[in-house]
Design an enzyme around this catalytic site. Structure first.
Site, PDB file in Angstrom:
ATOM      1  CB  ALA A 189       9.768   0.030   2.271  1.00  0.00           C
TER       2      ALA A 189
ATOM      3  N   PRO B 279       9.986  -4.682   0.408  1.00  0.00           N
ATOM      4  CG  PRO B 279      11.727  -3.055  -0.599  1.00  0.00           C
ATOM      5  CD  PRO B 279      10.242  -3.649  -0.468  1.00  0.00           C
ATOM      6  CG  MET B 280      11.216  -6.629   6.012  1.00  0.00           C
ATOM      7  SD  MET B 280      12.076  -7.510   7.109  1.00  0.00           S
ATOM      8  CE  MET B 280      11.722  -7.079   8.632  1.00  0.00           C
TER       9      MET B 280
ATOM     10  CG  ASP C 145      -0.366  -0.781   8.672  1.00  0.00           C
ATOM     11  OD1 ASP C 145       0.064  -1.757   9.267  1.00  0.00           O
ATOM     12  OD2 ASP C 145       0.598  -0.615   7.637  1.00  0.00           O
TER      13      ASP C 145
ATOM     14  CE  LYS D 224       0.908   1.287   4.482  1.00  0.00           C
ATOM     15  NZ  LYS D 224       1.777   2.517   4.734  1.00  0.00           N
TER      16      LYS D 224
END
Length: 268
Positions: free
Chosen positions: A92, A89-90, A131, A8
């Site tokens: 990010a 990616p983490m 989220d 997202k």
């Protein structure tokens, strides 16, 4: 069973106030985008979790494992074999881990034929991450309070093109909040989203940029490059390090090139 958890972006993000519980009230627009992880879950005699692709934890802090544990505790589901291939990616700001958790719940609901409603699945993932519930319904919404109270919004970016720029570093949520100053927004996100996209550049702001750009000036350079290459809107996504641009012309995407960064283009 296989699913493809998507990322997202945040279209604007206002940090409105500090909450008594230590979190912050915010307002933002969550919008799903077409960059995906891959998640496979099969019945098994013993629980097994493996992963490939980009870096990902294999311990109990992995949100996929947390989602399985939550489903097991509440509904008594059996053991499974899970494989996660990471492409998002983490750190990010793209919600990759939250999406993985939400899609784990949706797959387990299907695999064990639980018949859970959207609301029931949102309740399961809500304690895992603010989220996470967004990815259950996976449609554009305005997020308020901790980002977990949703209002549907009639918004479509069909016909536009997106470009994500990943710098060679991530930004932790703790780091992003370290210098942020909550304030009442000059332009509420929900009002601006309803205007022509040409107005977003001057009104739709991510408050994390004020603090994070001081620590990582490269992110501001990326934003300026996106605009100089023809983006009609560019912004940091969430509290992470990804910058994104929205373009009207697909050919403009090829003019954005930054040393040390990885880019991903897509159509909305």
């Amino acid at each position: 069973m296989i699913a493809f958890p998507n990322a997202k972006i945040n279209l604007g993000l206002n940090i409105v106030s500090k909450r008594p519980d230590g979190f912050h009230n915010l307002e933002t627009c969550f919008y799903p985008v077409k960059i995906f992880d891959s998640l496979e879950i099969l019945h098994s005699d013993l629980f097994e979790f493996t992963h490939s692709g980009l870096e990902s934890s294999s311990g109990e802090d992995n949100l996929v494992i947390k989602a399985h544990r939550a489903m097991q505790k509440k509904y008594g589901i059996g053991q499974v074999k899970i494989h996660l291939h990471k492409a998002i990616p983490m750190g990010a700001g793209l919600g990759g881990g939250s999406s993985d958790a939400a899609f784990t719940v949706k797959l387990l609901n299907e695999l064990f034929q639980l018949g859970l409603s959207t609301h029931e699945m949102e309740d399961i993932v809500a304690p895992i991450g603010s989220d996470c519930p967004f990815f259950i319904n996976n449609k554009p919404v305005i997020g308020k309070e901790k980002g977990n109270v949703f209002s549907p919004i009639n918004l479509s970016l069909d016909g536009y093109f997106g470009l994500l720029i990943f710098p060679p570093f991530g930004v932790s949520t703790k780091e992003a909040y370290s210098k942020v100053t909550p304030k009442a927004p000059l332009y509420p996100v929900q009002e601006v989203i309803g205007e022509d996209i040409a107005q977003w550049k001057n009104k739709l702001h991510n408050d994390f940029e004020d603090s994070v750009f001081e620590i990582y000036p490269m992110l501001n350079d990326i934003k300026e490059k996106l605009y100089s290459s023809g983006a009609i809107y560019a912004c940091m996504s969430g509290s992470g390090s990804t910058m994104f641009g929205i373009f009207t012309n697909k050919d403009q995407l090829h003019s954005v090139s930054l040393s040390g960064c990885t880019s991903f283009s897509f159509s909305f």
